[in-house]
Design an enzyme around this catalytic site. Structure first.
Site, PDB file in Angstrom:
ATOM      1  N   ASP A  57       0.863  -1.188   0.000  1.00  0.00           N
ATOM      2  CA  ASP A  57       0.000   0.000   0.000  1.00  0.00           C
ATOM      3  C   ASP A  57       0.893   1.230   0.000  1.00  0.00           C
ATOM      4  OD1 ASP A  57      -1.923   1.992   0.392  1.00  0.00           O
ATOM      5  OD2 ASP A  57      -3.153   0.712   1.677  1.00  0.00           O
ATOM      6  N   ARG A 114      -0.173   4.384  -0.359  1.00  0.00           N
ATOM      7  CA  ARG A 114      -0.944   5.607  -0.141  1.00  0.00           C
ATOM      8  C   ARG A 114      -0.423   6.417   1.045  1.00  0.00           C
ATOM      9  NH1 ARG A 114      -6.864   2.956  -0.301  1.00  0.00           N
ATOM     10  NH2 ARG A 114      -5.672   1.331   0.783  1.00  0.00           N
TER      11      ARG A 114
END
Length: 378
Positions: free
Chosen positions: A295, A297
């Protein structure tokens, strides 16, 4: 004198166009060349002195030992990799087949090389770059191009910190009333990051005077394939529409639509990852093959948007505990969490299972419900 962040923002656009950038660190100058868009003639020109810089995730795929990929970035000298054309370089950088012998050649990356990898990520490019240490005549030639404005010079430390350079610098650009099918009293407010590459939207649902004291909030990362086209490979579109309806039913609140396609790797890399998944990899392994973590983000923009909207206390619609951690780290009080599901189908089952089993998403209810229904039908 332009601020350091401005140079980083310009560098991102140059790299996306395939233009090299020079990173400066004390007495060292490093030319960085994106792998995306690289031409064979350019590779031949750079190859004698160049190294391939890759992430620790990619090096693990290449077969490196655990000790070798503790650092965020490592370098592979091209001169040690044997015969190398553009096709093999691309296989080394993001191909699915490992080359264990090459992985043993990895060396720790210096500041310029770490900065190169950070800029590739920020520019939504494959996280791999060719780097060349500039000295003597080559450095003089590079400096002449910098002086003429053809190339850009950036401090290596500024490049390394490029994900932090936008913090607190969002610009509120425009807004308008946009009635939605499930929330007729809605307003869209657009925020732009300083690099101009990413724009985020706050969807303000209902009237603030009617909101609960803990504002219902959904952080939704953009998903072109799911949100717009109804892709069955994920549940994003259904989560988006369910979030709007749920926020409306709770008396109103906010949905932050964040420009973080593919868990932060961008649409081009997301499509590459889908192709790898069609070859048998799950969503986490596919991203790792490309050199990304599970991930990528960041939620600094979300914290800044909530600050601009003067929202401090929230009830959060999410299955992802990391979103709660990120907002709390940014000073937002998360009072409670509510689950938010889409529909499980044959196309997204493996994707949702990987998110639950490998990334800690709280999806037991939807996955277990599917198992229970299947058992009952037998």
């Amino acid at each position: 004198m332009p601020r350091i962040g401005h140079h980083v923002e310009r560098a991102i656009f140059d790299l996306r166009r395939g233009v090299p950038v020079v990173l400066q660190d004390a007495d060292t100058a490093t030319l960085i060349q994106p792998l995306e868009g690289l031409q064979a003639a350019r590779l031949e020109e750079l190859q004698p002195e160049a190294a391939l810089v890759v992430s620790r995730h990619r090096l693990a795929v290449l077969g490196a030992s655990a000790d070798a990929h503790q650092a965020e970035a490592l370098r592979l000298p091209l001169s040690s990799c044997g015969p190398l054309d553009l096709a093999r370089l691309e296989r080394l950088a993001f191909g699915s087949q490992p080359e264990p012998r090459v992985a043993t050649l990895a060396q720790p990356a210096d500041a310029g090389e770490r900065g190169a990898l950070a800029l590739m990520r920020r520019a939504l490019l494959i996280p791999a770059a060719l780097t060349v240490k500039l000295s003597g005549e080559a450095r003089d030639v590079a400096q002449a191009r910098i002086d003429s404005g053809e190339w850009l010079s950036v401090e290596a430390e500024a490049a390394i910190g490029c994900f932090d350079s936008a913090a607190g610098m969002l610009t509120r650009v425009s807004d308008a009333r946009i009635p939605l099918a499930d929330a007729p009293e809605s307003r869209f407010i657009l925020f732009r990051e300083p690099d101009g590459l990413r724009e985020h939207v706050a969807v303000v649902i209902g009237h603030r005077r009617d909101w609960p004291s803990a504002v219902p909030l959904r952080l939704h990362s953009a998903c072109l394939t799911g949100d717009l086209f109804g892709s069955l490979r994920c549940d994003c579109g259904e989560q988006l529409r369910n979030a709007v309806a749920d926020i409306e039913s709770l008396g109103g609140g906010v949905l932050l639509y964040l420009a973080q396609e593919g868990r932060g790797i961008g649409l081009a890399n997301k499509l590459r990852a889908y192709t790898l998944q069609d070859g048998g990899l799950d969503t986490v392994d596919a991203d790792q093959v490309l050199g990304f973590g599970d991930d990528e983000r960041h939620y600094r923009a979300a914290v800044d948007m909530l600050g601009a909207l003067e929202i401090q206390r929230i009830q959060m619609l999410t299955n992802n505990p990391q979103k709660i951690v990120a907002l709390e780290a940014g000073g937002i009080e998360v009072v409670e969490r509510q689950a938010l599901y889409g529909q499980l189908n044959d196309h997204n089952r493996r994707y949702l299972s990987a998110k639950a089993e490998r990334s800690g998403h709280l999806l037991d209810d939807v996955l277990h419900a599917d198992t229970s229904r299947s058992s009952a039908c037998k």
